[in-house]
Design an enzyme around this catalytic site. Structure first.
Site, PDB file in Angstrom:
ATOM      1  CB  CYS A 198     102.966 -13.564  21.246  1.00  0.00           C
ATOM      2  SG  CYS A 198     104.653 -14.152  20.996  1.00  0.00           S
ATOM      3  CB  CYS A 209     108.697 -13.260  23.844  1.00  0.00           C
ATOM      4  SG  CYS A 209     107.957 -14.161  22.491  1.00  0.00           S
ATOM      5  CB  CYS A 219     105.696 -17.060  23.406  1.00  0.00           C
ATOM      6  SG  CYS A 219     105.191 -15.634  24.403  1.00  0.00           S
ATOM      7  N   GLY A 221     136.575  -7.838  15.686  1.00  0.00           N
ATOM      8  CA  GLY A 221     136.813  -8.767  16.787  1.00  0.00           C
ATOM      9  C   GLY A 221     137.995  -8.413  17.661  1.00  0.00           C
ATOM     10  CB  CYS A 226     106.185 -10.622  23.249  1.00  0.00           C
ATOM     11  SG  CYS A 226     105.022 -11.825  23.919  1.00  0.00           S
TER      12      CYS A 226
END
Lengths: 307, 266, 367
Positions: free
Chosen positions: A247, A269, A244, A35, A275
């Site tokens: 899909c 998606c 979606c 970080g 997808c």
């Protein structure tokens, strides 16, 4: 899958070996202090600043002939800049590229984390426009470095407090700040907050490159990453009421696609590989036929377009 | 049991000690060779005209500007620590938790684009509070204490009058319950009626909380109402000091006499 | 119907072809050559070399040709090319005191050793179109040679003031360490003078000009005098480690500007003039002057001056003067942002929905 020959006019990976070593040293330091933003001697690349030069330099410093590279932008492999970066690496390294998440050893991304969970041994390289999560509160770099050094993060929570007071919930939907390893507040880059939980305890190595701002940071595998929140207002992610349209996935981040000039739209998606994979396995969304008619997806579903 | 029953007010050790504090700007004298001690619960006033060095001294005492020479000791966890010999992070932490500064201009002490609740709550979040509801309740309590209506909690300071902004700043400074507060002309720039109300509020808060305070002012009425002890400054030097009533009613130095007579004349 | 989702490799390749076609323009007009640009557009070439941080007139000209004369895009090409070059080492510092002068003026002395040398300058031209240039009127005006050559010694004006102790001395930092290298290392703050000068020397001419102008107009509180501006050729030499002696690599054209500024003095220092320094590749006076003014304004911290204006704030100036970085980041807004935008869109709808519900509840309660 794209296969291009390495252009012999250029170094393998474009950068010279000294520069790659310099970047790898910065990466090692970044991994050692999760970080923490490590300054590095960011080079000028043949792609513009703000167009992924940080991620490109990290990928260039790591990539070897055995690697298989996937590049996504907004989650999709076929967006313009993803195509452009993939072509760049194909030309300067000749390395095999792929759109299949699980096949890739290095995934360079802008604004998304793939839906398919990543494994040990994979590396996710993020392109970072603004590495400093405190910049909106404090314009001076001298001051923000002190705030990180001494973990003075109260002001960060003021932002969240203000949102809750005003809207009843935190109104940050992307670049939602996280605390890494209980020490550094870090910008996850402009990924949607939907993707934040994927960063926590991820088996893959996550590397972040900010070319213009000349910073590298990292999250080693299996590191604690917590989105900032309040005890009584815990962090939540976006959800959609419908699956979606292509899909039928209910667990992915959806983009809104405008289908005509009369307000027609569908939700699909954002991760194109995910997808396609689902459609190849026979998952059919409600509007797949419409999408085919609009040439938004290739006709004759059931086969991935790589094949 | 004896130690724990000792009242704070009888604390024999000063909370703040200034030793020969001197500050120069180039060839100009800011303040020269100032020494004093301040005990817990005590309110010290520094008076003088503008340019007398009182604000310079305050900035040194509060850890904002490093004095050219001299030393400032603050008693932290029972031990006197030298303010400019400790690392910057420790000093910054002390500034946020153990003492507070009330600026003359509320803009210098507030985040103008953050709500009143956020301004007060920030100090709590600084020290690690992470419960929104509790932070908000504390902020609400403090707003009430400084006589700001609860329904203004989500308004920004820009929408407040000058007097309200100053009261909000005071709430922000006092919410972490500091042991020492510095105030620079806290009633400057306000209407007379607003001033009186603010002074009354400050007097009650300082007494109730038992905090030590250093107040810089050019206004002797403010000094009389709020302070126990007084230092009179001129040209960077302390020319007279003593109990407030004593200094104001029976000034010895010619300059103090002039100051007090000017007030009488006004 | 509008669906812009797929990038499409074919579409990208087509844009490359289109650019090539646009670049060539009308094919009935003869193609411009790199040599022509190098010889006849020297000032543009100089700017591209400066902002591209690479002294190569041929590549500067090629960059201009390839980018249809887009100066920032051309500087970008230079920078990207520079990245691929291995580094052999650093040259010996160039000595502008030994410059083969083509122009040298001082605004602080009427006359001085070596004299005022006007050289090639637009300063005293009238800005009127010369239509003979449009009519391809080759008048090949040969400049007349002076009846005597220039003085061999051309002392730099700040050195003259320095002899009297009136000028702030240029003192190298303790132990004279190797200077920072902007092309290899990231800038950190507070930034040293070497960092500042290097960043300014590759900074955008327009940005620096605007900042310098702001200083002069009062957003910076300095009144500069153009102590000296000189332009000409200097030798560049290099000491290879294995040889241990200097080898002459050739010469480059440089423009140097030294600004003289007032300073009131402090308790440690007597009042004296302070220096603002500017140096640029090629003939680039506006750039060198702007740089010199900003170099001085960025010394605010060292001189204990209040840094209240943009030109005095080093983070502001150094972070924002690089036009290659700036244009990249501004132009990256053209990239798709629809994932983030989707988040904002959903949030906005949610907040509006919630507000509507609140208002309805309130209305209900009121009724």
């Amino acid at each position: 899958m794209t296969m291009l020959q390495h252009d012999p006019d250029y170094n393998f990976g474009y950068l010279d070996e000294q520069t790659k070593r310099m970047i790898r040293r910065a990466l090692l330091k970044a991994v050692a202090i999760p970080g923490y933003q490590v300054p590095f001697g960011s080079r000028e690349m043949p792609l513009a600043r703000g167009w992924g030069t940080g991620g490109i330099q990290i990928t260039a410093a790591l990539i070897g002939p055995e690697d298989r590279l996937k590049v996504i932008d907004q989650g999709a492999d076929d967006t313009t800049n993803a195509v452009s970066i993939r072509r760049f690496f194909a030309r300067v390294s000749g390395v095999a590229t792929t759109e299949e998440t699980s096949e890739a050893s290095i995934i360079q991304t802008r604004h998304r984390i793939p839906e398919k969970p990543l494994d040990e041994g994979q590396i996710l390289v993020y392109q970072v426009p603004q590495p400093e999560p405190l910049r909106k509160l404090e314009p001076s770099e001298v001051e923000t470095r002190k705030m990180h050094a001494w973990a003075e993060y109260g002001a960060m929570h003021v932002r969240l407090y203000e949102d809750i007071a005003r809207f009843g919930h935190v109104a940050t939907t992307y670049s939602y700040p996280v605390m890494v390893n209980d020490r550094y507040v870090m910008s996850p880059t402009p990924i949607p907050k939907f993707d934040n939980p994927k960063m926590d305890d991820m088996p893959a190595l996550q590397l972040f490159g900010a070319g213009r701002e000349k910073r590298i940071y990292a999250i080693p595998p299996y590191t604690k990453v917590k989105s900032l929140d309040f005890e009584d207002h815990p962090f939540t992610i976006q959800s959609w009421t419908e699956p979606c349209a292509l899909c039928a996935a209910t667990d992915s981040y959806l983009d809104e696609v405008i289908t005509d000039d009369h307000g027609g739209r569908m939700f699909v998606c954002s991760d194109s590989s995910y997808c396609e994979d689902r459609r190849a396995k026979g998952h059919i969304g409600k509007e797949l036929a419409v999408a085919e008619a609009l040439d938004y997806v290739d006709r004759g579903e059931g086969a991935s377009h790589d094949a | 049991m004896r130690e724990s029953s000792t009242p704070v007010i009888a604390d024999p050790d000063p909370i703040l000690i200034a030793k020969n504090v001197t500050k120069h700007y180039g060839e100009r004298i800011g303040c020269e060779d100032v020494s004093f001690s301040l005990w817990p619960g005590e309110v010290l006033g520094i008076v003088g005209e503008s340019g007398s060095g009182k604000s310079t001294l305050l900035r040194c005492l509060a850890g904002i500007d490093r004095p050219t020479s001299g030393e400032i000791l603050f008693r932290h966890e029972g031990e006197p620590i030298s303010l400019f010999n400790i690392p910057e992070p420790t000093r910054r932490k002390l500034m946020r938790t153990e003492w507070g500064i009330v600026h003359q201009n509320p803009r210098d002490g507030l985040r103008m684009d953050v709500s009143a609740g956020g301004n007060v709550g920030e100090r709590l979040m600084d020290r690690g509070d992470r419960h929104y509801g509790k932070i908000r309740r504390s902020a609400m309590e403090w707003l009430t204490r400084v006589e700001i209506n609860e329904d203004r909690i989500d308004d920004r300071p820009r929408q407040f009058s000058g007097g309200m902004q100053q009261r909000l700043q005071i709430a922000r400074v006092l919410v972490p319950e500091p042991r020492l507060v510095f105030m620079d002309e806290p009633t400057g720039g306000l209407d007379v009626s607003v001033q009186a109300r603010l002074l009354d509020l400050l007097r009650v808060l300082v007494r109730d909380l038992g905090i030590a305070a250093v107040i810089v002012t050019h206004d002797l009425a403010v000094a009389r109402l709020l302070t126990d002890r007084l230092m009179v400054m001129k040209g960077g030097y302390v020319v007279e000091e003593g109990l407030t009533d004593q200094v104001l009613d029976d000034p010895h130095h010619a300059y103090t006499q002039l100051l007090t007579s000017a007030v009488l004349a006004a | 119907m509008y669906v812009a989702v797929k990038g499409g490799e074919a579409a990208i390749l087509a844009t490359h072809d289109l650019v090539a076609e646009e670049r060539r323009g009308d094919v009935s007009v003869p193609e411009i050559s790199v040599e022509q640009i190098r010889e006849q557009m020297q000032l543009s070439v100089a700017r591209v070399m400066n902002e591209g941080s690479l002294y190569d007139e041929d590549l500067g000209a090629l960059a201009l040709k390839q980018t249809q004369g887009d100066l920032i895009e051309a500087a970008f090409l230079m920078r990207a090319y520079r990245t691929t070059l291995p580094r052999f080492g650093s040259s010996v510092p160039v000595d502008t005191a030994t410059m083969a002068i083509r122009r040298r003026i001082s605004a602080t002395y009427k006359d001085l050793p070596g004299g005022q040398v006007l050289g090639p300058t637009y300063d005293y031209t009238h800005r009127l179109f010369d239509f003979t240039l449009m009519a391809n009127g080759e008048h090949a005006p040969a400049a007349t040679a002076a009846d005597h050559s220039l003085d061999a010694a051309m002392p730099r004006v700040p050195d003259i003031l320095g002899d009297e102790g009136l000028m702030e001395a240029e003192v190298p930092p303790q132990h004279d360490p190797r200077p920072f290298d902007l092309t290899r290392d990231p800038v950190e703050f507070p930034a040293g003078r070497d960092v500042r000068l290097q960043t300014l020397s590759r900074g955008d001419e327009g940005f620096l000009l605007g900042l310098a102008y702001s200083v002069q107009r009062g957003f910076g509180g300095n009144h500069p005098f153009a102590g000296e501006i000189r332009m000409g050729e200097v030798a560049v030499s290099f000491v290879p480690e294995e040889l241990g002696f200097e080898i002459d690599l050739g010469e480059i054209t440089l423009t140097e500007c030294q600004m003289v500024n007032q300073f009131k003095g402090s308790i440690e220092q007597p009042p004296q003039f302070t220096r603002g320094y500017g140096l640029a590749f090629g003939h680039a006076e506006r750039k060198a002057m702007s740089m010199a003014i900003i170099d001085r304004s960025l010394k605010a911290r060292e001189f204990g001056e209040a840094a209240e204006y943009p030109a005095q704030q080093e983070e502001f100036v150094l972070y924002h003067c690089d036009n290659v970085e700036a244009s990249g980041f501004v132009e990256h807004l053209k990239l798709p942002h629809y994932v983030d935008f989707q988040g904002e869109l959903e949030l906005l709808r949610k907040i509006r929905r919630e507000q509507k519900e609140r208002l309805a509840e309130r209305k209900e309660a009121a009724e």
